[in-house]
Design a protein around this motif. Sequence first.
Motif, PDB file in Angstrom:
ATOM      1  N   GLN A  67      79.877  48.013  17.223  1.00 34.48           N
ATOM      2  CA  GLN A  67      79.681  49.266  18.182  1.00 34.48           C
ATOM      3  C   GLN A  67      80.613  50.384  17.956  1.00 34.48           C
ATOM      4  O   GLN A  67      80.505  51.487  17.742  1.00 34.48           O
ATOM      5  CB  GLN A  67      79.166  48.818  19.510  1.00 34.48           C
ATOM      6  N   ARG A  68      81.881  49.675  18.257  1.00 32.45           N
ATOM      7  CA  ARG A  68      83.226  50.442  18.350  1.00 32.45           C
ATOM      8  C   ARG A  68      83.435  51.249  16.914  1.00 32.45           C
ATOM      9  O   ARG A  68      83.859  52.176  16.979  1.00 32.45           O
ATOM     10  CB  ARG A  68      84.246  49.514  18.682  1.00 32.45           C
ATOM     11  N   THR A 100      76.414  50.760  14.526  1.00 30.42           N
ATOM     12  CA  THR A 100      75.083  50.711  15.168  1.00 30.42           C
ATOM     13  C   THR A 100      74.458  51.831  15.587  1.00 30.42           C
ATOM     14  O   THR A 100      73.377  51.570  16.639  1.00 30.42           O
ATOM     15  CB  THR A 100      75.276  49.448  16.374  1.00 30.42           C
ATOM     16  N   ARG A 101      75.006  53.007  15.470  1.00 29.38           N
ATOM     17  CA  ARG A 101      74.256  54.308  15.804  1.00 29.38           C
ATOM     18  C   ARG A 101      72.948  54.638  15.485  1.00 29.38           C
ATOM     19  O   ARG A 101      71.983  54.470  16.233  1.00 29.38           O
ATOM     20  CB  ARG A 101      75.305  55.546  15.429  1.00 29.38           C
ATOM     21  N   ARG A 102      72.841  54.770  14.069  1.00 35.88           N
ATOM     22  CA  ARG A 102      71.305  55.237  13.614  1.00 35.88           C
ATOM     23  C   ARG A 102      70.407  53.940  13.510  1.00 35.88           C
ATOM     24  O   ARG A 102      69.081  54.070  13.531  1.00 35.88           O
ATOM     25  CB  ARG A 102      71.536  55.746  12.222  1.00 35.88           C
ATOM     26  N   ARG A 103      71.083  52.849  13.085  1.00 34.37           N
ATOM     27  CA  ARG A 103      70.404  51.611  12.947  1.00 34.37           C
ATOM     28  C   ARG A 103      71.644  50.261  13.162  1.00 34.37           C
ATOM     29  O   ARG A 103      72.751  50.703  13.094  1.00 34.37           O
ATOM     30  CB  ARG A 103      69.685  51.382  11.462  1.00 34.37           C
ATOM     31  N   CYS A 104      70.831  49.285  13.364  1.00 29.30           N
ATOM     32  CA  CYS A 104      71.900  48.164  13.616  1.00 29.30           C
ATOM     33  C   CYS A 104      72.196  47.618  11.962  1.00 29.30           C
ATOM     34  O   CYS A 104      71.453  47.155  11.234  1.00 29.30           O
ATOM     35  CB  CYS A 104      71.226  46.921  13.838  1.00 29.30           C
ATOM     36  N   PRO A 116      68.799  49.853  17.595  1.00 30.00           N
ATOM     37  CA  PRO A 116      69.750  50.673  17.887  1.00 30.00           C
ATOM     38  C   PRO A 116      70.149  50.833  19.523  1.00 30.00           C
ATOM     39  O   PRO A 116      69.197  51.050  20.089  1.00 30.00           O
ATOM     40  CB  PRO A 116      69.571  52.131  17.253  1.00 30.00           C
ATOM     41  N   GLY A 117      71.494  50.869  19.860  1.00 33.57           N
ATOM     42  CA  GLY A 117      71.506  50.669  21.123  1.00 33.57           C
ATOM     43  C   GLY A 117      71.682  49.614  21.852  1.00 33.57           C
ATOM     44  O   GLY A 117      72.174  49.116  23.113  1.00 33.57           O
ATOM     45  N   CYS A 149      72.061  46.446  19.580  1.00 36.05           N
ATOM     46  CA  CYS A 149      72.254  45.519  18.413  1.00 36.05           C
ATOM     47  C   CYS A 149      73.076  44.500  19.025  1.00 36.05           C
ATOM     48  O   CYS A 149      74.133  44.439  19.642  1.00 36.05           O
ATOM     49  CB  CYS A 149      73.066  46.441  17.490  1.00 36.05           C
ATOM     50  N   GLY A 170      81.077  52.218  14.858  1.00 34.29           N
ATOM     51  CA  GLY A 170      80.241  53.180  14.740  1.00 34.29           C
ATOM     52  C   GLY A 170      78.838  52.673  13.719  1.00 34.29           C
ATOM     53  O   GLY A 170      78.195  53.352  13.208  1.00 34.29           O
TER      54      GLY A 170
END
Length: 151
Positions: free
Chosen positions: A61-62, A66-70, A119-120, A122, A64
């Motif tokens: 996550q940190r 996992t933003r659009r997809r895991c 996403p969100g 993951c 980036g």
Amino acid sequence: MAMAPTGPHPVLLLPLVLLTTGLAQLSKGASASYQQFVRQHIDHPKTSAPNDRLYCNLLMQRRGLTRRRCKPTNTFIHAPAGQLRDICSSGGRPVSRNLYDSNRSFSVTTCRVLPGSRPGRCRYRAATGVTRVRVACVQRLPVHLEPTYLP
């Protein structure tokens, strides 16, 4: 009779300017790809987390990923960036085209997405180990990490 000025001819300078601009763009592209490599794959010293599963959830996550997809799989290497850059020269051996194998082994954590992740939300499982790595190099900079297989 007037003499034409001597010196560089504008038509002859154009290819030189285009070549210089192209090399600068190539260098800029390699640098951007290297920075992305560092963001996605280097974590030194290893970020502290209560366990490896939480480590993966946090770092993915940190960074980036996992933003659009895991992102299904990602490996973090726990070594200084300089040691990874060295693989593209004296610290590695060429395999094919621009791929190089590291001469030494590195401590790594490979994160694999768990089924049902979105996403969100993951979630990852982790595998840790010590292994050699294979990278793609452009202008002596690592720009891609080949998949690292851990149990």
